[in-house]
Design an enzyme around this catalytic site. Sequence first.
Site, short mmCIF file in Angstrom:
data_model
loop_
_atom_site.label_atom_id
_atom_site.label_comp_id
_atom_site.label_asym_id
_atom_site.label_seq_id
_atom_site.Cartn_x
_atom_site.Cartn_y
_atom_site.Cartn_z
N ALA A 160 0.69 -1.20 -0.06
CA ALA A 160 -0.01 0.00 -0.03
C ALA A 160 0.77 1.32 0.10
CB ALA A 160 -1.09 0.16 1.07
N ARG A 176 7.99 -3.14 -5.31
CA ARG A 176 9.41 -3.44 -5.76
C ARG A 176 9.29 -4.62 -6.76
NH1 ARG A 176 7.29 -4.69 -1.49
NH2 ARG A 176 7.82 -2.47 -0.56
N ASP A 219 -0.69 -10.52 -0.68
CA ASP A 219 0.74 -10.33 -0.17
C ASP A 219 1.04 -10.99 1.25
OD1 ASP A 219 -0.81 -8.45 1.37
OD2 ASP A 219 0.41 -6.80 0.74
#
EC number: 2.7.1.5
Length: 489
Positions: free
Chosen positions: A13, A17, A237
Site C-alpha cells: 500500500a 518493488r 501479499d
Amino acid sequence: MTFRNCVAVDLGASSGRVMLARYERECRSLTLREIHRFNNGLHSQNGYVTWNVDSLESAIRLGLNKVCEEGIRIDSIGIDTWGVDFVLLDQQGQRVGLPVAYRDSRSNGLMAQAQQQLGKRDIYQRSGIQFLPFNTLYQLRALTEQQPELIPHIAHALLMPDYFSYRLTGKMNWEYTNATTTQLVNINSDDWDESLLAWSGANKAWFGRPTHPGNVIGHWICPQGNEIPVVAVASHDTASAVIASPLNGSRAAYLSSGTWSLMGFESQTPFTNDTALAANITNEGGAEGRYRVLKNIMGLWLLQRVLQERQINDLPALIAATQALPACRFIINPNDDRFINPEAMCSEIQAACREMAQPLPESDAELARCIFDSLALLYADVLHELAQLRGEDFSQLHIVGGGCQNTLLNQLCADACGIRVIAGPVEASTLGNIGIQLMTLDELNNVDDFRQVVSTTANLTTFTPNPDSEIAHYVAQLHSTRQTKELCA
C-alpha cells in the site's frame, strides 16, 4: 550449477518493488536482489480515494525491462499485492470507472446494512471472512448503488494482482488466496457465493472461478522477444508472506508486519464457530489448501501517517528517542475505524487519548511510543484470542515483513505476549511469491520444502520475553482487572 531466475513483483500500500531471485539447485540457496523500488500511495480523483494503476504498471514494466537489459534470462514472473481492491474492465479490456482504494469512504455503513439484511452469522458461515468495512463485498455494493451508470459497461472485475498479470499477458485469472479476502468466496465450495454476489449487486459473469496458486496465467513478451511465464502465485501479499514464514510446528504463530499487521496461524480446517465470529477472526485462503486463520490489525499505517505529517525522515533516531520514554502512558485501540484514513493522524491519536482521560502525546517520540505500545498490547490480546480459539497456547511468534526491522516493537511484542519472537525474513512477501514460482518450475516440492530453504538463507533474530519489563507488568495488570475481549473497547 543449475540456476533459476525468478522475478517477484511485490506491491504494498505504500511502496512496490521488483525483485530478482536467483535459486541454485545443487546447494538449495536463494539470493534476492532489488531491481527497482518505487512509491505507492493514495490519490484524490473526482471525489474518490484511488490508486494510480497506470503509474504502478509503468514501474513494473520498468523493473522487468531492467532485468532483461542485464541479459538475464527470466524463468518466471509472479505478482502479489494488497487485498480487497479491484479494477473493472469492459469487453475490450479497457478500464471502467476509477480504481478506488479501500480507504475511500464510499462503503461506509454498508457492512451494517449487509448484516441487517443477510444476517451476520449467515455471511460468516458462507465466507469465513472477518467483517471489515472496506471488504470487496461492500465496495461492490457501493459501486452498484452509487454509480449504476457504469454497470452496463462492466464485463470483468479483476482484483489488483490479477489486473497487473492481465496487463502483462492479456489473460485473465482470479487467484484464490486473494479472492478469499473479498468476503465473496464460499468457504465450502471455493467458488463465488451467489447469495453474497447478489447482495453486492455484481454480476457473477464478471468473475471466473478462483484458481489455486501455481498455474501459469500466460506469458509476458520481453523486449528481446522471449516468452516468460507469468505464474499465479499466492497473490495476496499476506498469503505470500505466510508461505515464507519459517513456521516450525503446529504451535507457531505468525505476524506479518507492515502497513497492516496480520496475526494468525495455519490450519487445515477453517474456524467459523461462534467464538471465531465473536472475535472477528478471518479464514483466508492459503497455499496447498491451508487456511490462514488470522486477524487484521491496523499496523504501521498509523506510524506512516505520523512520519508523513511530522515530516520525519530519520526513523532510527525516532525509535531511539522512543525507547527512552516510559511505557504505556498513552494507549489507544489501533483497530478503531477512526484510524482508517483520518484527515490528521496525529490529531486523531491525541483525541483518542483525550477521550480516555490520558495524557496527550505531543512530541514525535511520544506519538511513536503511543503507537508501539498500543500495537504490542493489541498483539497480546489477539494472540490470546487465537490461542483460545484453537485450544492450545503458542510456543513462538514469527514476525515477518518490513515491520520486523523495528527491534523496539519486536521486543515490546515479545514482552507483552510473553512469548519468544523470531523476526525475519524482511522480504517475506517477495520470498513467498518466489517460493510458489519455484514449485511451479518443479524446483521445490511444497511449502514445507521451501520453508527449509528460507530457514537456512534468511537472517533471523530471536527476541526473548522480559517478564520484568514495564509493558509486561501492564499486561499482567490488565489481565487481572479486565475481562472484555477487545482492547480499549
